[in-house]
Design an enzyme around this catalytic site. Structure first.
Site, PDB file in Angstrom:
ATOM      1  N   TYR A 430       0.675  -1.345  -0.103  1.00  0.00           N
ATOM      2  CA  TYR A 430      -0.113  -0.101   0.061  1.00  0.00           C
ATOM      3  C   TYR A 430       1.047   1.280   0.074  1.00  0.00           C
ATOM      4  O   TYR A 430       2.097   1.333  -0.231  1.00  0.00           O
ATOM      5  CB  TYR A 430      -1.306   0.389   1.046  1.00  0.00           C
ATOM      6  CG  TYR A 430      -0.887  -0.014   2.419  1.00  0.00           C
ATOM      7  CD1 TYR A 430       0.297   0.261   2.927  1.00  0.00           C
ATOM      8  CD2 TYR A 430      -2.050  -0.703   2.851  1.00  0.00           C
ATOM      9  CE1 TYR A 430       0.494  -0.009   4.363  1.00  0.00           C
ATOM     10  CE2 TYR A 430      -1.510  -0.801   4.822  1.00  0.00           C
ATOM     11  CZ  TYR A 430      -0.529  -0.419   5.341  1.00  0.00           C
ATOM     12  OH  TYR A 430       0.087  -0.270   6.587  1.00  0.00           O
ATOM     13  N   GLU A 431      -0.335   2.488  -0.202  1.00  0.00           N
ATOM     14  CA  GLU A 431       0.891   3.931   0.125  1.00  0.00           C
ATOM     15  C   GLU A 431       1.727   3.631  -1.466  1.00  0.00           C
ATOM     16  O   GLU A 431       3.199   4.204  -1.264  1.00  0.00           O
ATOM     17  CB  GLU A 431       1.578   4.842   1.115  1.00  0.00           C
ATOM     18  CG  GLU A 431       0.740   4.152   1.913  1.00  0.00           C
ATOM     19  CD  GLU A 431      -0.911   5.298   1.361  1.00  0.00           C
ATOM     20  OE1 GLU A 431      -0.753   6.353   0.876  1.00  0.00           O
ATOM     21  OE2 GLU A 431      -1.252   5.425   2.203  1.00  0.00           O
TER      22      GLU A 431
END
Lengths: 590, 590
Positions: A430-431
């Site tokens: 994620y990110e």
């Protein structure tokens, strides 16, 4: 099952002697922040993490966050812990003073973020999103929105979310479909479906502030037609907004963090920043969050290490030496020692990189002159993808090693070692996946100032290796030559990539991006550990008998002699491994 | 979710051109086994794995194996599939002909084991234990025991288990406590608690044959006082034996395989082999099982690769080139290609190593003269720990990469990618942790015949590299020099370890064992892929237009240029990384 003890002394040492907090304080960058206050804050945070947050880790994993009729119930104890945490001022620690924040350094908060996430990653994750929301609103929000939302987000009374992903739009946001129609009164009606929304719905706070990317009716296609909107769960008049959590993912890990599908059905929102400039605003949140996610990698590695270390001290199997009477603790076996030292060294290296990055961010905001701020900003930009990707890869590797140290017990969920691997796995995704980070590093960060930024950073690493050569005694073993070889390998790989980019062969740079980022992490991480070892060496020479000092030297040496040795192979892969660009598809066609 | 398609053509190619099945058949080692029969068996096995076993994988993961009142209920479909599988003769494939087995090569069965475990590792695991039981009984069981049990174990009508571990006795069996008292009628009463017993209880068969390590009353202390007993769930007179499953582990993965705590409460058993020689008998089972577990690593890697490949072809994000119209399939992005090629190359390398090991075992049994049998046995002994540990590490790494290729979808359990990592994780632990394998390789296998066995194996690798240099065209890129460097690094690391062992510095060898095993795997795996590439090259030159041939060359090249490059760093770690033996404890004391 072991619990967590925040390694406050090690964190403080890294803050001061690796990331340069002492120097920053001496330079007056942090106002009247004193050494004593730093220690007090770290101690208090450590106590809170140990006593209040850490017990939530297993509970969150087992209970999950059930969704019923649009309501998400957080695991038992989360609500009380979150309230105590915000009331303790922990959410407000780095927040802007004018909205009730304490304005303390990002660097100090980095250590705290590490603690919250070691204690319970699913709990620590939510506030990372809120911090991103604070950053985006502070920088891009209208005065009205700031007045209405910032104070409550800074305190943590409300939380924030980031709404980017749609089923067809993940790493590529250009194909996003969520729409925003002007309502005529300055507000907008937001409609669309967003997935993977962390803490998109929960019962910890009275309101949730969603920051949502959407397209205006007249928006150009692609990423230049995306705007950012603030869409609260509860409207200023107290009415519920037209949005809901329509589903919860059943995930490998971080079960205590609800990952929501959010449906916006003509929900009321307000534009943040300029129309069609939403991506830039969102990147403000993302960059902040990327360092936070890197710290999650450090955090989970630290907790996995502590647990494995404790097990290895207790568990007795086999005789480590012929002279041993009865079974030895497994920590005495060389192979187990190798695993534990690898875990500790990788954890320390990634901690150093993340803290360095945080320091650069502070300096980019606080340095007295513009040139220094700009230089620091460039350094932060360079280091952020390394902090995110290297540290989260380390989080996975160390958590997996932690299972291995436990033997069969590691595979049994009751032990808790397996949860660390399950939790750690998301941080590489994620990110911005770690592949995206590597591409960002190579294609956007290396060319900064025609390569001067990366050269500067490599130069700083070289100085550390030279100091080890000069100052390090026999206890440093081959730290200096190994570290130097690592740095030179990075330097040559950097030249190769810059040349490829300059010769309009970007695909060659893309092909080598992931091994290059790893190489960067090894060189920078090795330099961080060596810097800590030099400081420890100086302290010991000055008379300190703290056993942590010689331990730091051993660790830097272990890293250089056992882990940084991968550098030349990585260099070869970066410079000579791109042959698959021509024919790789062939091998995958079968 | 993708299902599994057994890569039959690739397996057959590896059997023939890497592991040398063709040569063995030509030499008459396998009686009247023909090429056609090999193909037919592989095809049939592939069909069964694809159609019957693969659908059980998710079901097993979700249902688990609940225990109630001592009864373990296997996941839905397991019973029918297991019955069809045994009735199809698959359990009997490598079994001794005199007990109803088909006496087919271990090597051919290795490909089948890979298929069953790719299709559903939890399902494929049980029969590995039965195979070990067949081996132990065949070699060490009395005529009476063989007559009573072997036929049903060979057919799979009954299954077998291995009972070694007790809570205090894991890798170190010397402290085992389970007791066996002579009953006076030739049988024994077995009492004690065993943990981590795979398929210790289930409802697939009418009987389960437990092979249990225990101590006789007069047994000497330590591992020389351990005997092996056969303890059936159902006694020959039809009565239930005094044993039960007292608990089931809640595990990270292989949920479809019950891991049982077995309590023996004066259960009736019979001695297998000589008294106090149980460990030797058990090692017969273990060695067999170790190759099987290595194949599980290959299996899970193959399945994870197939799933990631399929996703990468379907999922569209971003433009891979400026010229692309609309979003590209992510397989077109260099970084994703790197991940997929890494997955495929590591899978192929570990497959080659496991099949080579199986071939050596066949030859150890079937070669016409004693010297050839002994040489093959030595080679099998050398390769078994590499096959087990390298392949299972690869299983974990490839499964983790598989998640990464999926991005956020990889973390969602529904996708199925995460299960592969959860399942893969155990294979590095059971049947002797990978650390134990590395120690076995270095301290027991390298010294075989004063190092001549390992030197011979390295010599064989060198021949492959030389052939690539001579025969390989431009498509091989830098395969030859990279492979040669890898092999020379292995050679030097081997010398270093043999010297340490010869100079009575065993701890130095122990310290480098794990990186050494990895280095061995890279050299041997690279040689296997290069050998396949050479055979493919020859076939293409001979006019074959099968696109799999150029693909094999690309893969060998990718491995040599991108993965085997780690070799020199590993060598440095083995030869120069042992400094922590002196002071590692210091760094861990903090």
């Amino acid at each position: 099952m072991t619990t967590y003890r925040a390694p406050v002394a090690e964190m403080a040492f890294t803050l001061r002697h690796v990331a340069g907090l002492d120097r920053a304080i001496a330079e007056g960058l942090h106002g009247d922040l004193s050494d004593d206050l730093v220690d007090t804050i770290l101690d208090e945070a450590g106590r809170f993490a140990n006593d209040v947050v850490a017990p939530l880790n297993t509970i969150g994993d087992r209970h999950g966050t059930p969704l019923k009729d649009g309501v998400v119930t957080m695991p038992p104890g989360y609500r009380e812990a979150y309230r105590a945490w915000t009331e303790g001022g922990w959410n407000a620690l780095p927040g802007p003073v004018e909205y009730g924040g304490q304005g303390l350094p990002i660097l100090l908060n980095a250590a705290c973020i590490e603690m919250w996430n070691s204690a319970a990653m699913a709990f620590g994750l939510g506030p990372l999103l809120t911090a991103g929301g604070v950053e985006a609103l502070s920088r891009h929000g209208s005065e009205e929105l700031r007045a209405r939302y910032l104070e409550k987000l800074v305190s943590g009374e409300w939380t924030a979310t980031m709404n980017l992903t749609e089923p067809q739009a993940g790493s590529d946001l250009s194909v996003m479909r969520t729409r925003a129609e002007p309502a005529g009164d300055g507000s907008y009606r937001i409609s669309g479906e967003k997935i993977y929304i962390t803490w998109g719905e929960h019962d910890l706070t009275d309101n949730i502030v969603h920051l949502v990317l959407a397209r205006l009716p007249d928006a150009p296609a692609g990423t230049r037609g995306i705007s950012l909107f603030l869409v609260p769960k509860v409207l200023p008049d107290g009415a519920r907004n037209a949005l809901k959590c329509a589903g919860i993912e059943h995930k490998l890990g971080i079960h205590g963090s609800p990952t929501c599908t959010m449906v916006y059905d003509g929900a009321t929102g307000w534009l943040v920043g300029e129309a069609n400039r939403g991506l830039a605003c969102m990147f403000t949140m993302m960059n902040n969050a990327r360092l936070g996610v890197g710290l999650q990698g450090v955090a989970i590695a630290e907790r996995a290490y502590q647990q494995a270390l404790s097990y290895a001290r207790d568990r007795r199997q086999g005789r480590a030496t012929a002279a041993a009477e009865g079974a030895s603790a497994i920590i005495e076996h060389p192979d187990v020692q190798r695993m534990l030292l690898t875990m500790k060294a990788l954890t320390g290296a990634s901690r150093g990189i993340c803290y360095l990055t945080a320091e650069a961010i502070d300096r980019a905001h606080r340095a007295p002159d513009e040139a220094a701020r700009r230089a620091a900003q460039a350094r932060a930009s360079l280091l952020t993808p390394v902090a995110k990707a290297f540290s989260t890869d380390i989080g996975i590797e160390v958590a997996s090693l932690g299972i291995q140290v436990h033997g069969g017990m590691g595979f049994v969920e009751e032990t808790g070692a397996a949860q660390h691997l399950r939790d750690a796995r998301i941080a590489a995704i994620y990110e911005g996946t770690n592949g995206i980070q590597a591409i960002d590093l190579v294609t956007r960060k290396l060319p900064l100032e025609n390569g001067a930024v990366v050269r500067g950073q490599i130069g700083a690493m070289r100085l550390v290796a030279e100091r080890v050569l000069k100052e390090g005694g026999p206890a440093f073993g081959h730290t200096a030559p190994r570290l130097r070889e690592t740095i030179e390998a990075l330097d040559r790989a950097t030249s190769h990539l810059l040349k490829a980019l300059g010769s309009n062969r970007p695909e060659e740079a893309l092909a080598g991006a992931t091994p290059y980022l790893r190489l960067f992490g090894l060189a920078q991480g090795g330099a961080c550990l060596a810097q800590a070892a030099l400081a420890a060496n100086a302290a010991a020479k000055a008379g300190s008998t703290d056993p942590a000092h010689p331990a730091r030297i051993v660790l830097a040496r272990f890293f250089a002699e056992n882990l940084a040795t991968a550098a030349r192979g990585l260099e070869e892969t970066v410079t000579g491994g791109g042959g698959f660009l021509q024919d790789g598809a062939l091998a995958l066609a079968g």
